[in-house]
Design a protein around this motif. Structure first.
Motif, PDB file in Angstrom:
ATOM      1  N   TRP A 123      52.491  18.307   2.916  1.00  0.00           N
ATOM      2  CA  TRP A 123      51.669  17.502   3.818  1.00  0.00           C
ATOM      3  C   TRP A 123      50.602  18.363   4.488  1.00  0.00           C
ATOM      4  N   ASP A 124      49.360  17.888   4.465  1.00  0.00           N
ATOM      5  CA  ASP A 124      48.243  18.610   5.070  1.00  0.00           C
ATOM      6  C   ASP A 124      47.923  17.963   6.417  1.00  0.00           C
ATOM      7  N   MET A 125      48.454  18.523   7.489  1.00  0.00           N
ATOM      8  CA  MET A 125      48.252  17.948   8.807  1.00  0.00           C
ATOM      9  C   MET A 125      46.792  17.986   9.225  1.00  0.00           C
ATOM     10  N   ASP A 126      46.096  19.049   8.887  1.00  0.00           N
ATOM     11  CA  ASP A 126      44.685  19.146   9.258  1.00  0.00           C
ATOM     12  C   ASP A 126      43.887  17.995   8.655  1.00  0.00           C
ATOM     13  N   GLU A 127      44.129  17.747   7.385  1.00  0.00           N
ATOM     14  CA  GLU A 127      43.414  16.673   6.700  1.00  0.00           C
ATOM     15  C   GLU A 127      43.794  15.316   7.271  1.00  0.00           C
ATOM     16  N   ALA A 128      45.075  15.133   7.578  1.00  0.00           N
ATOM     17  CA  ALA A 128      45.541  13.852   8.107  1.00  0.00           C
ATOM     18  C   ALA A 128      44.969  13.588   9.493  1.00  0.00           C
ATOM     19  N   LEU A 129      44.985  14.603  10.359  1.00  0.00           N
ATOM     20  CA  LEU A 129      44.457  14.424  11.711  1.00  0.00           C
ATOM     21  C   LEU A 129      42.963  14.120  11.684  1.00  0.00           C
ATOM     22  N   ALA A 130      42.254  14.725  10.733  1.00  0.00           N
ATOM     23  CA  ALA A 130      40.817  14.474  10.628  1.00  0.00           C
ATOM     24  C   ALA A 130      40.525  13.051  10.179  1.00  0.00           C
ATOM     25  N   ALA A 131      41.514  12.418   9.545  1.00  0.00           N
ATOM     26  CA  ALA A 131      41.300  11.081   8.981  1.00  0.00           C
ATOM     27  C   ALA A 131      41.649   9.969   9.950  1.00  0.00           C
ATOM     28  N   VAL A 132      42.247  10.290  11.100  1.00  0.00           N
ATOM     29  CA  VAL A 132      42.636   9.252  12.051  1.00  0.00           C
ATOM     30  C   VAL A 132      41.950   9.475  13.395  1.00  0.00           C
ATOM     31  N   THR A 133      41.687   8.382  14.096  1.00  0.00           N
ATOM     32  CA  THR A 133      41.105   8.452  15.435  1.00  0.00           C
ATOM     33  C   THR A 133      42.133   8.124  16.511  1.00  0.00           C
ATOM     34  N   THR A 134      43.304   7.748  16.108  1.00  0.00           N
ATOM     35  CA  THR A 134      44.385   7.423  17.035  1.00  0.00           C
ATOM     36  C   THR A 134      44.732   8.628  17.908  1.00  0.00           C
ATOM     37  N   PRO A 135      44.887   8.464  19.222  1.00  0.00           N
ATOM     38  CA  PRO A 135      45.339   9.578  20.072  1.00  0.00           C
ATOM     39  C   PRO A 135      46.699  10.091  19.615  1.00  0.00           C
ATOM     40  N   VAL A 136      46.843  11.401  19.548  1.00  0.00           N
ATOM     41  CA  VAL A 136      48.081  12.030  19.081  1.00  0.00           C
ATOM     42  C   VAL A 136      48.557  13.039  20.120  1.00  0.00           C
ATOM     43  N   SER A 137      49.837  12.979  20.447  1.00  0.00           N
ATOM     44  CA  SER A 137      50.434  13.962  21.352  1.00  0.00           C
ATOM     45  C   SER A 137      51.839  14.270  20.879  1.00  0.00           C
ATOM     46  N   THR A 138      52.449  15.279  21.485  1.00  0.00           N
ATOM     47  CA  THR A 138      53.817  15.614  21.122  1.00  0.00           C
ATOM     48  C   THR A 138      54.575  16.098  22.339  1.00  0.00           C
ATOM     49  N   LEU A 139      55.842  15.691  22.433  1.00  0.00           N
ATOM     50  CA  LEU A 139      56.750  16.178  23.459  1.00  0.00           C
ATOM     51  C   LEU A 139      57.417  17.427  22.894  1.00  0.00           C
ATOM     52  N   ALA A 140      56.972  18.589  23.336  1.00  0.00           N
ATOM     53  CA  ALA A 140      57.353  19.849  22.694  1.00  0.00           C
ATOM     54  C   ALA A 140      58.341  20.635  23.544  1.00  0.00           C
ATOM     55  N   VAL A 141      59.393  21.122  22.903  1.00  0.00           N
ATOM     56  CA  VAL A 141      60.377  21.966  23.568  1.00  0.00           C
ATOM     57  C   VAL A 141      59.743  23.330  23.858  1.00  0.00           C
ATOM     58  N   ARG A 142      59.732  23.732  25.116  1.00  0.00           N
ATOM     59  CA  ARG A 142      59.042  24.969  25.495  1.00  0.00           C
ATOM     60  C   ARG A 142      59.520  26.169  24.691  1.00  0.00           C
ATOM     61  N   ARG A 143      60.836  26.304  24.540  1.00  0.00           N
ATOM     62  CA  ARG A 143      61.370  27.496  23.875  1.00  0.00           C
ATOM     63  C   ARG A 143      61.211  27.464  22.359  1.00  0.00           C
ATOM     64  N   LEU A 144      60.735  26.337  21.815  1.00  0.00           N
ATOM     65  CA  LEU A 144      60.481  26.260  20.378  1.00  0.00           C
ATOM     66  C   LEU A 144      58.987  26.207  20.066  1.00  0.00           C
ATOM     67  N   LEU A 145      58.167  26.166  21.102  1.00  0.00           N
ATOM     68  CA  LEU A 145      56.724  25.979  20.918  1.00  0.00           C
ATOM     69  C   LEU A 145      56.025  27.307  20.659  1.00  0.00           C
ATOM     70  N   ASN A 146      55.288  27.358  19.575  1.00  0.00           N
ATOM     71  CA  ASN A 146      54.477  28.519  19.241  1.00  0.00           C
ATOM     72  C   ASN A 146      53.117  28.374  19.928  1.00  0.00           C
ATOM     73  N   PRO A 147      52.755  29.262  20.867  1.00  0.00           N
ATOM     74  CA  PRO A 147      51.475  29.133  21.556  1.00  0.00           C
ATOM     75  C   PRO A 147      50.277  29.106  20.610  1.00  0.00           C
ATOM     76  N   ALA A 148      50.428  29.709  19.430  1.00  0.00           N
ATOM     77  CA  ALA A 148      49.332  29.687  18.468  1.00  0.00           C
ATOM     78  C   ALA A 148      49.000  28.262  18.032  1.00  0.00           C
ATOM     79  N   ALA A 149      50.018  27.402  18.013  1.00  0.00           N
ATOM     80  CA  ALA A 149      49.781  26.005  17.645  1.00  0.00           C
ATOM     81  C   ALA A 149      48.940  25.314  18.710  1.00  0.00           C
ATOM     82  N   VAL A 150      49.209  25.621  19.967  1.00  0.00           N
ATOM     83  CA  VAL A 150      48.416  25.041  21.048  1.00  0.00           C
ATOM     84  C   VAL A 150      46.971  25.501  20.936  1.00  0.00           C
ATOM     85  N   ASP A 151      46.771  26.793  20.696  1.00  0.00           N
ATOM     86  CA  ASP A 151      45.414  27.321  20.550  1.00  0.00           C
ATOM     87  C   ASP A 151      44.682  26.642  19.398  1.00  0.00           C
ATOM     88  N   GLN A 152      45.403  26.377  18.317  1.00  0.00           N
ATOM     89  CA  GLN A 152      44.772  25.816  17.118  1.00  0.00           C
ATOM     90  C   GLN A 152      44.496  24.325  17.237  1.00  0.00           C
TER      91      GLN A 152
END
Length: 276
Positions: free
Chosen positions: A202-231
């Motif tokens: 699955w290509d998340m970048d391509e999928a996100l570019a194809a939708v205009t729907t607001p997207v969010s996630t409830l992320a567990v702090r101790r499992l969250l990679n800060p690089a993902a937030v930056d990206q």
């Protein structure tokens, strides 16, 4: 076909000759609609306590994806887009006009694909600890994907154990962890491996570019990679919490419902404002 349980009506929709999808519906058709999509190796029953914690005047539809729980399929394609068609079959059958689509783990990818397939229906996508695992999204290099799939094929229970351990945090009840492992290891091996391949492709970048729907996630702090937030901070809203591990919606369903309701009513602009 419909039967009644204490948590709502249990119904089924036949997509075609290969696939039968079962789901649970609770609440009035006039209420705000939630579509709940479980993760890899999980069940629609995972949302039972969460459903009970949402307002009684909301409609909640919890779906068992093909090959999971009591949904059956002999199909050959196990992509995220194909799982999204499972969801669309349910929303079409139920006449859903607008809904907030919630997806746990792999279910988050399915939710985004559903938003692409039914943009007029998906009012918002909210992930439950998903979208931020950079080792899975966007697609994994072919060599790494093949290595992981070969490991699951060689020892499926060991592969599942690795996934469960990866999603655990210090202090998690060992009994809870074993319950999660037993459930996930119970998925038919052929389905599990092909669905895992679907995640890796699955290509998340391509999928996100194809939708205009607001997207969010409830992320567990101790499992969250800060690089993902930056990206992804300009495309995904990160709601960071410490309610438990990867399956926190089972550990803390009432608090998870509170986060979902808060996200539902939040300002849709500036997605990264909720990350701290």
């Amino acid at each position: 076909m419909s039967t009644q349980s204490e948590f709502g009506a249990v119904r089924a929709v036949e997509r075609n000759d290969t696939t039968s999808i079962r789901y649970t519906v609770r609440g009035p058709e006039t209420g705000h609609t939630w579509i709940l999509i479980h993760g890899w190796g999980c069940r629609r029953a995972d949302f039972t306590a969460l459903t009970a914690a949402l307002p009684d005047d909301h409609r909640v539809i919890a779906i068992a994806l093909a090959g999971h729980g009591d949904s059956r399929s002999t199909r050959e394609v196990w992509s995220m887009a194909e799982f999204a068609r499972d969801v669309a079959a349910v929303t079409d059958a139920e006449g859903v006009a607008r809904a907030t689509v919630v997806g746990h783990s792999m279910g988050g990818a399915v939710a985004v694909e559903f938003a692409r397939l039914r943009p007029a229906v998906a009012d918002r996508v909210i992930g439950i600890d998903t979208f931020h695992y950079l080792s899975l999204y966007p697609p994994v290099a072919e060599s790494a994907a093949r290595r992981l799939l070969d490991e699951f094929a060689a020892d499926f229970p060991a592969g599942v154990r690795g996934l469960v351990d990866m999603g655990s945090v210090p202090g998690t009840d060992p009994g809870f962890t074993e319950t999660i492992f037993a459930k996930m290891a119970g998925i038919p091996e052929s389905v599990g491996i092909r669905a895992l391949e679907g995640i890796l492709r699955w290509d998340m970048d391509e999928a996100l570019a194809a939708v205009t729907t607001p997207v969010s996630t409830l992320a567990v702090r101790r499992l969250l990679n800060p690089a993902a937030v930056d990206q992804y901070r300009d495309r995904i809203g990160f709601v960071v919490h410490e309610l438990g591990g990867h399956h926190f919606h089972l550990e803390a369903p009432e608090q998870t419902a509170e986060l979902l309701l808060a996200e539902l009513s939040s300002d849709r602009d500036g997605p990264n404002r909720r990350y701290s």
